[in-house]
Design an enzyme around this catalytic site. Structure first.
Site, mmCIF file in Angstrom:
data_model
loop_
_atom_site.group_PDB
_atom_site.id
_atom_site.type_symbol
_atom_site.label_atom_id
_atom_site.label_comp_id
_atom_site.label_asym_id
_atom_site.label_seq_id
_atom_site.Cartn_x
_atom_site.Cartn_y
_atom_site.Cartn_z
ATOM 1 N N ASP A 197 0.824 -1.214 0.000
ATOM 2 C CA ASP A 197 0.000 0.000 0.000
ATOM 3 C C ASP A 197 0.859 1.264 0.000
ATOM 4 O O ASP A 197 2.083 1.197 -0.140
ATOM 5 C CB ASP A 197 -0.959 -0.061 1.194
ATOM 6 C CG ASP A 197 -2.322 0.557 0.909
ATOM 7 O OD1 ASP A 197 -2.423 1.393 0.005
ATOM 8 O OD2 ASP A 197 -3.290 0.197 1.609
ATOM 9 N N GLY A 248 -3.044 4.726 -8.199
ATOM 10 C CA GLY A 248 -3.002 5.387 -9.496
ATOM 11 C C GLY A 248 -2.521 6.816 -9.457
ATOM 12 O O GLY A 248 -2.591 7.531 -10.465
ATOM 13 N N ASP A 279 -9.786 3.470 -3.692
ATOM 14 C CA ASP A 279 -10.521 2.294 -3.227
ATOM 15 C C ASP A 279 -11.930 2.246 -3.817
ATOM 16 O O ASP A 279 -12.614 3.255 -3.915
ATOM 17 C CB ASP A 279 -10.647 2.306 -1.709
ATOM 18 C CG ASP A 279 -9.346 2.004 -1.000
ATOM 19 O OD1 ASP A 279 -9.343 2.066 0.233
ATOM 20 O OD2 ASP A 279 -8.331 1.717 -1.669
#
Length: 680
Positions: free
Chosen positions: A183, A218, A238
């Protein structure tokens, strides 16, 4: 500061914290530990480290707990083992699902004295290796999660891997981990490519094959550089369990087809199928479009409580085969006019998969041809419906009436054996299924032969809810339909007086035979809308019932701004400091439809980005008259005063109000239709 409205998940909550922590502490005169300012020097990567690790040659398939459990206590060792058991028992393993992935909150809040990660003893009392061993014993693989920052995304702030990449990668390998989701929270402003490159090299140095999932939302266009680093990369923020979220993410991911291929995939985030926020029709669209986009298929629902319908969607082998095709092509958009999408995907065997996707709130006829999908010229083609599991022949036309928010998924091939199958027929409804209670509405249906062979002994039937009157005014059968010919039937449909406004089901059914005598029955659902005529003279649209509404975050709000995600959490509509008492508060991407009944002439409004977003937000407004765009603005930002917009909607049955994201994503796109009025 970045803000994704309506999102309280880890991504929106903590990317801001991670980006600002160091700067705020330094400004306050607080000394920041060196480890928090920059990663510790990493060992030199192994000579064999390279981008192409030979893994994920088709998009990864499996499970991730986050969408269904977040960090609640139910995420634990028993759940993970139970999911592995279900994969085997319910046939998901046989269907291709193999990864059982842990997301955030598996670890203790601090590293041990040796700087090593440890599993949360309450959640995983036997440790991660024991869980991996159990998952492996089922013939499956285990995935794990951490962040390319000093802490993960959960509010507790569990240890991240920034500065510990080689140690953590080796620990994952020693535990038997097969997949890493990496992440982006609390990243201390370190360059994304640098952080994700370090972990790539660390994983390679372990010598263990570990699929590498880059999750930086992104933000730095990873589709332009991440194929040299990882096996998949998130292309968006998300997902959440709503039609608008799924649709927005799909639209962001579709243009990136050139970046995807074996071993390196665009990742539009995990599946929401079965979590309850969408209809089964919408979940079939979700699963269809993720498969056409060659996206990873990571189940995000709790399979212990999943419905038979959820398992039916997730276990559709024919749709999974589209996603897992070895050629590895992501589908490309062939057309998208008026929310009627055609997306085509090239397959290794030379066939093409065609998705006919209906974005709108009413049934739509969507069509293309085998040639447009990329197939060679042929006398005829076979066409396989991957949800109905039927095969037909077609002379080249591919067409269907697709329910609202639905997708018809076809696999089309130029095969010599096409004549063994019955001809394809298209069932369509001409005329809008909008009616006022107690009044008779004319509808016209068609049954059209798309096949190379004729359809014989053709009949049509239209049925409605109990108590409705449905009467045919013309022929409902014909002896034969040659290629391209249609059986057209006129109907008179009456909803009983007093029928409440709302949506009701109509079904058109056709029965016919192939030239060899095969019996075929085909049906398509429609939704009839019982409506109320707009008042004489018109009025504020926010006072009138909506035919349909979809919104980027939360519901469409009446006479207040969008606010956040909950109903009724908006503020007074305010654009450029001016407050308006009437209108709609929406969030891009948004679409709201109203019944005009052919009796209205003009829609007017003052439009802009609501002041509640400060300096953020950029949107564009459109007014549609039936299927025609009647007015639009350019891109409007929060720095701009309200703009006047007016559209001629004379004769329109339906007026549709659309807000798009202005071309730069939906961050903070709170849009107001102020003083929104219709003249009738």
């Amino acid at each position: 500061m970045r803000h994704l409205p309506g999102r309280t998940t880890r991504t929106s909550r903590h990317r801001v914290i991670g980006a600002l922590t160091t700067g705020l502490l330094c400004a306050a005169g607080v000394t920041v530990p060196a480890a928090a300012q920059s990663p510790a020097p990493a060992p030199s990567p192994a000579p064999a480290a390279r981008a192409d690790n030979g893994l994920a040659l088709t998009p990864p398939m499996g499970f991730n707990n986050w969408n269904s459990t977040h960090c609640r206590a139910e995420f634990n060792e028993a759940m993970v083992k139970g999911i592995a058991d279900i994969f085997v028992e319910k046939g998901l393993k046989e269907a291709g699902y193999e990864f059982v992935n842990l997301d955030d909150c598996w670890a203790k809040p601090q590293r041990n004295a040796d700087g090593k990660l440890e599993a949360d003893p309450a959640r995983f009392p036997n440790g991660i290796k024991a869980v991996a061993d159990y998952v492996h014993s089922k013939g499956l693989k285990l995935g794990i999660y951490t962040s390319a920052g000093t802490k993960t995304c959960d509010s507790v702030g569990l240890p991240g891997a920034l500065g510990h990449e080689y140690s953590d990668a080796q620990q994952f390998a020693d535990w038997g981990v097969d997949y890493l989701k990496y992440d982006n929270c609390n990243n201390q402003g370190v360059d994304a490519k640098e952080r994700y490159t370090t972990m790539r090299d660390a994983l390679a140095a372990t010598g263990r094959p570990i699929v590498y999932s880059i999750c930086e939302w992104g933000e730095n266009k990873p589709w332009e550089w991440a194929a040299d680093l990882g096996n998949l990369w998130r292309t968006t923020g998300d997902i959440n369990d709503s039609w608008s979220s799924m649709l927005s993410i799909m639209k962001q991911n579709l243009p990136l087809a050139e970046a995807a291929g074996p071993g390196h995939w665009n990742d539009p985030d995990m599946l929401e199928v079965g979590n309850g926020g969408m209809t089964d029709t919408e979940y079939r669209t979700h699963f269809s479009m993720w498969s056409v986009m060659a996206a990873p298929l990571l189940i995000g629902s709790d399979l212990r409580t999943a419905t038979p319908e959820t398992y039916q969607i997730l276990s559709n082998h024919e749709v999974i085969a589209v996603d897992q095709d070895p050629l590895g092509k992501q589908g490309v958009v062939l057309s998208s006019d008026g929310g009627r999408w055609v997306v085509g995907k090239e397959m290794q065997d030379g066939s093409r998969v065609v998705a006919l996707f209906n974005e709108t709130g009413s049934a739509q006829r969507i069509s293309t041809t085998a040639a447009a999908a990329g197939l060679p010229q042929a006398d005829a083609y076979t066409v396989r419906d991957l949800w109905a599991h039927t095969t037909r022949n077609t002379a080249g036309d591919l067409s269907a009436t697709v329910p609202a928010h639905g997708t018809v998924l076809l696999r089309v091939a130029a095969e010599s054996g096409w004549a063994a199958y019955p001809p394809a027929v298209e069932l369509a409804l001409d005329g809008s299924p909008l009616m006022e209670s107690g009044r008779t509405a004319p509808l016209t249906t068609t049954v059209t032969d798309l096949g190379r062979t004729p359809a014989v002994k053709v009949s049509a039937a239209l049925t409605g809810p109990s108590g409705w009157q449905v009467r045919a005014d013309s022929a409902t059968s014909t002896a034969a339909l040659p290629t391209g010919r249609a059986l057209t039937t006129r109907w008179r449909v009456t909803a009983p007086a007093g029928t409440a406004t709302g949506t009701y089901d109509l079904t058109l059914t056709a029965q016919y035979r192939s030239p060899s005598g095969q019996r075929v029955r085909s049906s398509v659902p429609f939704q009839a809308h019982v409506v109320v005529a707009p008042p004489a003279g018109g009025g504020y649209l926010s006072d009138l019932p909506q035919l349909s509404a979809s919104n980027g975050y939360g519901p469409v709000e009446k006479d207040t701004s969008n606010g956040e995600s909950a109903a009724g959490d908006g503020n007074p509509l305010t654009i450029g400091g001016e407050v308006y008492g009437k209108g709609l508060g929406v969030h891009a991407d948004s679409s709201v439809e109203y019944y005009a009944g052919g009796a209205c002439s003009t829609v007017t409004a003052h439009v802009g980005v609501d002041d509640e977003k400060g300096a953020k937000g950029s949107v564009a407004f459109e007014i549609w008259s039936d299927g025609t765009k009647a007015a639009s603005t350019g891109v409007l930002t929060n720095a701009m005063a309200a703009q006047s917009v007016s559209a001629d909607v004379s004769g329109a049955q339906v007026v549709r109000l659309v807000v798009t994201d202005g071309g730069d994503g939906v961050d903070s796109d709170h849009a107001d239709w102020a003083d929104l009025s219709i003249t009738c």
